[in-house]
Design a protein around this motif. Structure first.
Motif, mmCIF file in Angstrom:
data_model
loop_
_atom_site.group_PDB
_atom_site.id
_atom_site.type_symbol
_atom_site.label_atom_id
_atom_site.label_comp_id
_atom_site.label_asym_id
_atom_site.label_seq_id
_atom_site.Cartn_x
_atom_site.Cartn_y
_atom_site.Cartn_z
ATOM 1 N N LYS A 66 0.885 -1.216 -0.096
ATOM 2 C CA LYS A 66 -0.112 -0.035 0.002
ATOM 3 C C LYS A 66 0.847 1.271 0.012
ATOM 4 N N ILE A 67 1.895 1.346 0.793
ATOM 5 C CA ILE A 67 2.936 2.389 1.165
ATOM 6 C C ILE A 67 3.576 2.648 -0.538
ATOM 7 N N ILE A 68 3.998 1.543 -0.938
ATOM 8 C CA ILE A 68 4.590 1.409 -2.279
ATOM 9 C C ILE A 68 3.814 2.095 -3.694
ATOM 10 N N ILE A 69 2.672 1.567 -3.347
ATOM 11 C CA ILE A 69 1.755 2.417 -4.594
ATOM 12 C C ILE A 69 1.355 3.549 -4.251
ATOM 13 N N GLU A 70 1.088 3.986 -2.970
ATOM 14 C CA GLU A 70 0.779 5.460 -2.829
ATOM 15 C C GLU A 70 2.083 6.375 -3.271
ATOM 16 N N GLU A 71 3.172 5.698 -2.881
ATOM 17 C CA GLU A 71 4.492 6.723 -3.145
ATOM 18 C C GLU A 71 4.630 6.724 -4.633
ATOM 19 N N LEU A 72 4.493 5.752 -5.387
ATOM 20 C CA LEU A 72 4.664 5.552 -6.848
ATOM 21 C C LEU A 72 3.513 6.629 -7.515
ATOM 22 N N ASN A 73 2.346 6.661 -6.785
ATOM 23 C CA ASN A 73 1.319 7.612 -7.431
ATOM 24 C C ASN A 73 1.727 8.997 -7.198
ATOM 25 N N LYS A 74 2.450 9.320 -5.931
ATOM 26 C CA LYS A 74 3.005 10.756 -5.574
ATOM 27 C C LYS A 74 4.110 10.994 -6.615
ATOM 28 N N LEU A 75 4.911 10.171 -6.708
ATOM 29 C CA LEU A 75 6.029 10.213 -7.669
ATOM 30 C C LEU A 75 5.445 10.676 -9.044
ATOM 31 N N ASP A 76 4.506 10.021 -9.949
ATOM 32 C CA ASP A 76 3.906 10.147 -10.957
ATOM 33 C C ASP A 76 3.515 11.524 -11.180
ATOM 34 N N LYS A 77 2.541 11.930 -10.125
ATOM 35 C CA LYS A 77 2.002 13.325 -9.908
ATOM 36 C C LYS A 77 3.277 14.539 -10.009
ATOM 37 N N TRP A 78 4.210 14.017 -9.199
ATOM 38 C CA TRP A 78 5.322 14.919 -9.278
ATOM 39 C C TRP A 78 6.213 15.329 -10.597
ATOM 40 N N ALA A 79 6.356 13.976 -11.237
ATOM 41 C CA ALA A 79 6.938 13.855 -12.383
ATOM 42 C C ALA A 79 6.202 14.631 -13.460
ATOM 43 N N VAL A 152 -8.434 -7.273 -1.777
ATOM 44 C CA VAL A 152 -7.093 -6.933 -1.432
ATOM 45 C C VAL A 152 -6.608 -5.878 -2.187
ATOM 46 N N TYR A 153 -7.028 -5.839 -3.453
ATOM 47 C CA TYR A 153 -6.469 -4.620 -4.547
ATOM 48 C C TYR A 153 -7.087 -3.479 -3.821
ATOM 49 N N ALA A 154 -8.489 -3.448 -3.392
ATOM 50 C CA ALA A 154 -8.909 -2.289 -2.976
ATOM 51 C C ALA A 154 -8.556 -1.656 -1.649
ATOM 52 N N ALA A 155 -7.955 -2.671 -1.025
ATOM 53 C CA ALA A 155 -7.304 -2.474 0.462
ATOM 54 C C ALA A 155 -5.910 -1.648 0.232
ATOM 55 N N ILE A 156 -5.465 -1.912 -0.825
ATOM 56 C CA ILE A 156 -3.943 -1.313 -1.022
ATOM 57 C C ILE A 156 -3.988 -0.451 -2.187
ATOM 58 N N THR A 157 -4.718 0.034 -2.612
ATOM 59 C CA THR A 157 -4.813 0.864 -3.904
ATOM 60 C C THR A 157 -5.613 2.183 -3.447
ATOM 61 N N PRO A 158 -4.753 3.234 -3.634
ATOM 62 C CA PRO A 158 -5.364 4.585 -3.355
ATOM 63 C C PRO A 158 -6.921 4.568 -4.058
ATOM 64 N N SER A 159 -7.814 5.323 -3.289
ATOM 65 C CA SER A 159 -9.296 5.360 -3.857
ATOM 66 C C SER A 159 -8.995 6.460 -5.166
ATOM 67 N N GLU A 160 -8.127 7.204 -5.392
ATOM 68 C CA GLU A 160 -8.221 7.895 -6.442
ATOM 69 C C GLU A 160 -7.809 7.448 -7.811
ATOM 70 N N ILE A 161 -6.995 6.237 -7.659
ATOM 71 C CA ILE A 161 -6.725 5.651 -8.895
ATOM 72 C C ILE A 161 -7.457 4.117 -9.154
#
Length: 163
Positions: A66-79, A152-161
């Protein structure tokens, strides 16, 4: 703690990495050099990449995923918001020619991380079938069998994606 990657997953990861490098180099250098295209990705309209984990590791480390997916999402937005900085990093860190980076960046988006959906699963199966047909992977894969349960995917994936 380092997690050992099973040899069958290393094989797949190495093959995919080689394909992505070749595709990137072809895309990035087209128009700069004379290149003879032996195989392209026409018909593979599946933007983005996939992250693969050993099922046991995934099931035992849902919080980490969950943390990795959230951080990758943040990184995408920054990039996406800092494309110039990304280009500078590609030039300095990957030692790429600025002209190559300019072409690659003009064809690249960083936005759009996607949650798992039936359409995406179908597209993943199509890609897996093509990889098998082309000899990229040694045996046929049933994507559905490799997936964790939808909750499980719903639990680890940010709601915005999530789709």
């Amino acid at each position: 703690m380092t997690t050992k990657i099973p040899s069958n997953q290393k094989y797949l990861i190495d093959k995919i990495a080689r394909i992505k490098r070749r595709r990137f180099l072809h895309v990035a250098t087209s128009g700069l050099y004379r290149i003879r295209v032996l195989k392209d990705s026409v018909g593979l309209d599946s933007p983005g990449g996939y992250y693969i984990a050993d099922r046991k590791f995934a099931e035992e480390n849902l919080g980490l995923l969950k943390i990795i997916i959230e951080e990758l999402n943040k990184l995408d937005k920054w990039a996406e918001a800092n494309r110039g900085e990304v280009a500078k990093l590609m030039i300095t860190e990957q030692k790429l020619d600025p002209d190559v980076v300019e072409i690659a960046m003009s064809r690249r988006t960083f936005a759009g991380r996607r949650g798992l959906s039936p359409a995406l699963i179908k597209e993943q199966q199509r890609v897996a079938d093509l990889f098998f047909d082309e000899g990229v992977i040694p045996k046929k894969i049933n994507i559905q069998e490799a997936l964790l349960p939808p909750d499980v995917y719903a639990a680890i994936t940010p709601s915005e994606i999530m789709v």
